[in-house]
Design a protein around this motif. Sequence first.
Motif, mmCIF file in Angstrom:
data_model
loop_
_atom_site.group_PDB
_atom_site.id
_atom_site.type_symbol
_atom_site.label_atom_id
_atom_site.label_comp_id
_atom_site.label_asym_id
_atom_site.label_seq_id
_atom_site.Cartn_x
_atom_site.Cartn_y
_atom_site.Cartn_z
ATOM 1 N N CYS A 117 0.855 -1.186 0.000
ATOM 2 C CA CYS A 117 0.000 0.000 0.000
ATOM 3 C C CYS A 117 0.891 1.235 0.000
ATOM 4 N N PHE A 118 0.278 2.402 -0.109
ATOM 5 C CA PHE A 118 1.009 3.649 -0.340
ATOM 6 C C PHE A 118 0.416 4.712 0.567
ATOM 7 N N GLY A 119 1.183 5.150 1.556
ATOM 8 C CA GLY A 119 0.669 6.062 2.571
ATOM 9 C C GLY A 119 1.121 7.489 2.357
ATOM 10 N N LEU A 120 0.298 8.284 1.675
ATOM 11 C CA LEU A 120 0.571 9.706 1.490
ATOM 12 C C LEU A 120 -0.537 10.559 2.110
ATOM 13 N N THR A 121 -1.789 10.297 1.751
ATOM 14 C CA THR A 121 -2.924 11.084 2.240
ATOM 15 C C THR A 121 -3.063 10.961 3.754
ATOM 16 N N GLU A 122 -3.375 12.079 4.393
ATOM 17 C CA GLU A 122 -3.574 12.109 5.844
ATOM 18 C C GLU A 122 -4.989 12.570 6.173
ATOM 19 N N PRO A 123 -5.442 12.344 7.403
ATOM 20 C CA PRO A 123 -6.810 12.750 7.765
ATOM 21 C C PRO A 123 -7.097 14.218 7.488
ATOM 22 N N ASP A 124 -6.107 15.077 7.672
ATOM 23 C CA ASP A 124 -6.324 16.514 7.478
ATOM 24 C C ASP A 124 -5.613 17.075 6.257
ATOM 25 N N HIS A 125 -4.978 16.201 5.467
ATOM 26 C CA HIS A 125 -4.199 16.687 4.326
ATOM 27 C C HIS A 125 -4.370 15.728 3.153
ATOM 28 N N GLY A 126 -5.309 16.078 2.256
ATOM 29 C CA GLY A 126 -5.530 15.273 1.071
ATOM 30 C C GLY A 126 -4.927 15.922 -0.156
ATOM 31 N N SER A 127 -5.586 16.983 -0.641
ATOM 32 C CA SER A 127 -5.099 17.664 -1.843
ATOM 33 C C SER A 127 -3.817 18.457 -1.603
#
Length: 388
Positions: A132-142
């Motif tokens: 899997c690939f972990g970039l997006t965060e609960p408060d930081h998507g775009s």
Amino acid sequence: MSTYPLELLDLDGPLTGEERGIRDVVRELVATRVRPYVADWYEQGRAPVRELAAEFGKVGLLGMHLTGYGCAGASATAYGLACLELEAGDSGVRSLASVQGSLAMYAIWRYGSEEQKQRWLPSMAAGETVGCFGLTEPDHGSDPASMTTRARRDGTDWVLSGGKMWITNAPVADVAVIWARTDDGVRGFVVPMTTPGVTAREIRRKMSLRASSTGEIVLDEVRLPAEARLPEAVGLKAPLSCLTEARYGIVWGALGAARDCLHTALDYATTREQFGRPIAGFQLTQAKLADMAVELQKGYLLALHLGRLADAGRLRPEQVSVGKLNNVREALAIARQCRTILGANGISGEYPLLRHANNLESVLTYEGTSEIHQLVIGQRLTGLAAFG
């Protein structure tokens, strides 16, 4: 005699024999391994991810556009055609292959050490190891530049703390590529999911991509050796280049969902009778079908052009944004319009239309929202960044 949409302009013609062969293998795999079961997977909110990964690995689908380490080394166009066929089955099924190959595997293949490549890529290509690939965060998507996940040095080790959200494959993954902020900028790390301090929680009650495993990853003082860092990944450009790889697959994949909807609507309209004749014989229905077929052809030609650019080594990120923006937007419009042709039957799980439409709502958002891609294109046109 009726004609299926992609036959309208003889769009098989520009493909090579190898590309058609790969497409046909994937189409048959989807017909036997996905279509008979996907409606139940969607209704139950879970899919046999590890079993599917193994099936995909057997036919060389995972990381198929990469070279070496057990990867097939296929062309970008062939990879796109595979994505189209997978998403004709279900967007979640295509997401499994895309996240494995174009995000997790690509990150290791492009930015990893030789030791990391040898350790992970062969088993990932075979579908024995799920990534899997972990970039997006609960408060930081775009806005990934604002990520709060941190990695700090402690002697020769790294210690990671933070959280990632909306991570495809996370609940079943063996390994994650995690992006974190360090004193020297954003860096990538290869993190076995069994590492102490790593937990994954499955996100439930989704109304979209239900035949996909989606989760949250929590990193609580996760200690990693120095060799866990991707040595060639420097700055935010590294994860963004991985996203470009995945977005390219979406350009093709969304067309698969649209094609499946249009095929379904055509079959239905030519057999469903109202007022004494098939509804396909009414002008308003034919107008809908014609407009949708035209948009599908245009999207396919756009995807094929981008594939040829990629195979020539000339594909640019903003060109992928054009493809993602157009093809997902039009695929969603086609799914919704096809639903109207089926009337009340269009909302039934016996037909794939609303499942595809719901899935495409997520596809419209992930790997860059439509608004983000509009701004990427706008910046290219004007030379002015408007993201702030």
